[in-house]
Design an enzyme around this catalytic site. Structure first.
Site, PDB file in Angstrom:
ATOM      1  N   LYS A  19      24.738  34.364 -20.454  1.00 34.50           N
ATOM      2  CA  LYS A  19      23.948  35.584 -20.664  1.00 34.50           C
ATOM      3  C   LYS A  19      22.800  35.658 -19.669  1.00 34.50           C
ATOM      4  O   LYS A  19      22.516  36.728 -19.105  1.00 34.50           O
ATOM      5  CB  LYS A  19      23.403  35.618 -22.089  1.00 34.50           C
ATOM      6  CG  LYS A  19      22.591  36.867 -22.380  1.00 34.50           C
ATOM      7  CD  LYS A  19      22.064  36.873 -23.807  1.00 34.50           C
ATOM      8  CE  LYS A  19      21.262  38.136 -24.082  1.00 34.50           C
ATOM      9  NZ  LYS A  19      20.730  38.166 -25.466  1.00 34.50           N
ATOM     10  N   ALA A  20      22.135  34.536 -19.417  1.00 37.13           N
ATOM     11  CA  ALA A  20      21.006  34.523 -18.485  1.00 37.13           C
ATOM     12  C   ALA A  20      21.465  34.846 -17.068  1.00 37.13           C
ATOM     13  O   ALA A  20      20.785  35.570 -16.329  1.00 37.13           O
ATOM     14  CB  ALA A  20      20.301  33.172 -18.517  1.00 37.13           C
ATOM     15  N   ASP A  37      35.049  34.755 -22.265  1.00 35.11           N
ATOM     16  CA  ASP A  37      34.824  33.652 -23.198  1.00 35.11           C
ATOM     17  C   ASP A  37      35.902  33.662 -24.276  1.00 35.11           C
ATOM     18  O   ASP A  37      36.442  34.729 -24.605  1.00 35.11           O
ATOM     19  CB  ASP A  37      33.445  33.760 -23.850  1.00 35.11           C
ATOM     20  CG  ASP A  37      32.890  32.421 -24.290  1.00 35.11           C
ATOM     21  OD1 ASP A  37      33.515  31.787 -25.173  1.00 35.11           O
ATOM     22  OD2 ASP A  37      31.859  31.985 -23.754  1.00 35.11           O
ATOM     23  N   ASP A  64      40.978  32.316 -23.053  1.00 36.72           N
ATOM     24  CA  ASP A  64      40.923  30.861 -23.011  1.00 36.72           C
ATOM     25  C   ASP A  64      41.147  30.449 -21.559  1.00 36.72           C
ATOM     26  O   ASP A  64      42.271  30.532 -21.052  1.00 36.72           O
ATOM     27  CB  ASP A  64      42.002  30.253 -23.911  1.00 36.72           C
ATOM     28  CG  ASP A  64      41.992  28.733 -23.900  1.00 36.72           C
ATOM     29  OD1 ASP A  64      41.200  28.129 -23.149  1.00 36.72           O
ATOM     30  OD2 ASP A  64      42.791  28.134 -24.645  1.00 36.72           O
ATOM     31  N   SER A 141      26.209  19.636 -13.852  1.00 35.37           N
ATOM     32  CA  SER A 141      25.140  19.131 -14.701  1.00 35.37           C
ATOM     33  C   SER A 141      24.455  17.972 -14.002  1.00 35.37           C
ATOM     34  O   SER A 141      25.039  17.317 -13.134  1.00 35.37           O
ATOM     35  CB  SER A 141      25.718  18.652 -16.042  1.00 35.37           C
ATOM     36  OG  SER A 141      24.791  17.865 -16.757  1.00 35.37           O
ATOM     37  N   TYR A 154      32.469  13.693 -20.288  1.00 33.93           N
ATOM     38  CA  TYR A 154      31.561  14.750 -19.824  1.00 33.93           C
ATOM     39  C   TYR A 154      30.984  14.389 -18.463  1.00 33.93           C
ATOM     40  O   TYR A 154      30.984  15.207 -17.530  1.00 33.93           O
ATOM     41  CB  TYR A 154      30.433  14.940 -20.839  1.00 33.93           C
ATOM     42  CG  TYR A 154      29.454  16.031 -20.456  1.00 33.93           C
ATOM     43  CD1 TYR A 154      29.763  17.370 -20.664  1.00 33.93           C
ATOM     44  CD2 TYR A 154      28.221  15.724 -19.884  1.00 33.93           C
ATOM     45  CE1 TYR A 154      28.874  18.374 -20.321  1.00 33.93           C
ATOM     46  CE2 TYR A 154      27.327  16.715 -19.536  1.00 33.93           C
ATOM     47  CZ  TYR A 154      27.656  18.049 -19.751  1.00 33.93           C
ATOM     48  OH  TYR A 154      26.776  19.037 -19.394  1.00 33.93           O
ATOM     49  N   ALA A 156      32.153  12.366 -16.186  1.00 38.09           N
ATOM     50  CA  ALA A 156      33.201  12.384 -15.155  1.00 38.09           C
ATOM     51  C   ALA A 156      33.574  13.811 -14.780  1.00 38.09           C
ATOM     52  O   ALA A 156      33.784  14.129 -13.602  1.00 38.09           O
ATOM     53  CB  ALA A 156      34.434  11.623 -15.641  1.00 38.09           C
ATOM     54  N   SER A 157      33.642  14.700 -15.786  1.00 35.20           N
ATOM     55  CA  SER A 157      34.037  16.080 -15.500  1.00 35.20           C
ATOM     56  C   SER A 157      32.993  16.766 -14.629  1.00 35.20           C
ATOM     57  O   SER A 157      33.333  17.501 -13.698  1.00 35.20           O
ATOM     58  CB  SER A 157      34.242  16.859 -16.805  1.00 35.20           C
ATOM     59  OG  SER A 157      33.020  17.038 -17.506  1.00 35.20           O
ATOM     60  N   LYS A 158      31.720  16.521 -14.897  1.00 31.83           N
ATOM     61  CA  LYS A 158      30.668  17.180 -14.122  1.00 31.83           C
ATOM     62  C   LYS A 158      30.560  16.590 -12.717  1.00 31.83           C
ATOM     63  O   LYS A 158      30.300  17.324 -11.747  1.00 31.83           O
ATOM     64  CB  LYS A 158      29.334  17.082 -14.861  1.00 31.83           C
ATOM     65  CG  LYS A 158      29.310  17.861 -16.177  1.00 31.83           C
ATOM     66  CD  LYS A 158      29.651  19.337 -15.971  1.00 31.83           C
ATOM     67  CE  LYS A 158      29.510  20.156 -17.241  1.00 31.83           C
ATOM     68  NZ  LYS A 158      29.811  21.599 -17.015  1.00 31.83           N
TER      69      LYS A 158
END
Length: 260
Positions: A19-20, A37, A64, A141, A154, A156-158
């Site tokens: 949204k931001a 989304d 999805d 991230s 998490y 590893a994915s980032k």
């Protein structure tokens, strides 16, 4: 890139960052923003934005993004609805504990696999042959640099998103496609992820000097990555301690960093 008159597709549009990001683009006179989304809350976010900006400039597409065919359908929808796609933001993500096997698998698929396909689709729809060039922002991230305990999937994915972005953003690729690809790596931000990830908010509260940032502040970095045409394959960190900064490209400069 001048945002005025441009069309954007943002995944994870039902969340705080989505949204931001959309609001930042609309304030900069974007032609249209489509929130993508799997959550029906995206409709509410779109309606809220329509109260602040011309309704015709905001749309929502239920999808999805872990399903490639459905994800491609979102790109088809935006292109037919608004005539072009200029900005793609792969923002959808989640976190799971390493003890949650099914959640870990989903985290890897949503945070990395879907970002990979979102990057590929963005290039397909915006490259010089089918479009007019554009920019892709992949949301990673600070966990890519400072891993969180208990969520290897998490982290590893980032980290994978950062590597993917650097690979997609090499100069030779940009010369062929006209599509810039950059990564945004925020620290802890006030989004629904803090409450849907078990114990995360409590863990942050115990960390010294780690205030939670607002989505609007992270959106300032996002907008800079979109607008600054010199940035391609760039990785931006956004933290309360050091603000908005570009991670130095070690191939070019091993001794200094640049701050925006």
């Amino acid at each position: 890139m001048k945002i005025s008159g441009k069309v954007a597709l943002i995944t994870g549009g039902a969340g705080g960052l989505g949204k931001a990001f959309a609001a930042a683009l609309l304030r900069a006179k974007a032609k249209a923003v489509c929130l993508v989304d799997i959550s029906s809350r995206g409709k509410e976010v779109a309606e809220d934005l329509r109260l602040q900006y011309p309704p015709s400039q905001v749309d929502f597409y239920h999808c999805d993004v872990m399903n490639y065919d459905l994800f491609k359908g979102a790109f088809d929808f935006v292109q037919k609805r608004f005539g072009a796609i200029d900005i793609v933001c792969n923002n959808a993500g989640m976190a799971a504990s390493d003890h949650n096997v099914s959640g870990s698998i989903r985290t890897l698929r949503l945070n990395l696999e879907a970002v990979y396909f979102g990057t590929k689709l963005g290039m397909d729809y915006m490259d010089k042959e089918s479009g007019r060039g554009g920019v892709i922002i992949n949301v990673a991230s600070m966990a890519a640099f400072l891993p969180l305990m208990g969520s290897m999937c998490y982290n590893a994915s980032k980290a994978g998103v950062v590597a993917l972005t650097k690979s997609a953003g090499v100069p030779e690729q940009y010369e062929m496609t006209g599509v810039r690809v950059n990564a945004l790596c925020p620290s802890f931000t006030e989004t629904p992820l803090l409450d849907t990830s078990s114990g995360l908010r409590e863990m942050i509260a115990q960390l010294p000097n780690h205030p939670i940032m607002s989505p609007e502040y992270v959106a300032e970095g996002f907008q800079q990555l979109v607008e600054n045409e010199e940035l391609c394959g760039a990785v931006m960190r956004v933290t309360p301690q050091k603000g908005i900064e570009i991670v130095p490209n070690r191939r070019k400069d091993r001794n200094s960093s640049s701050k925006l």
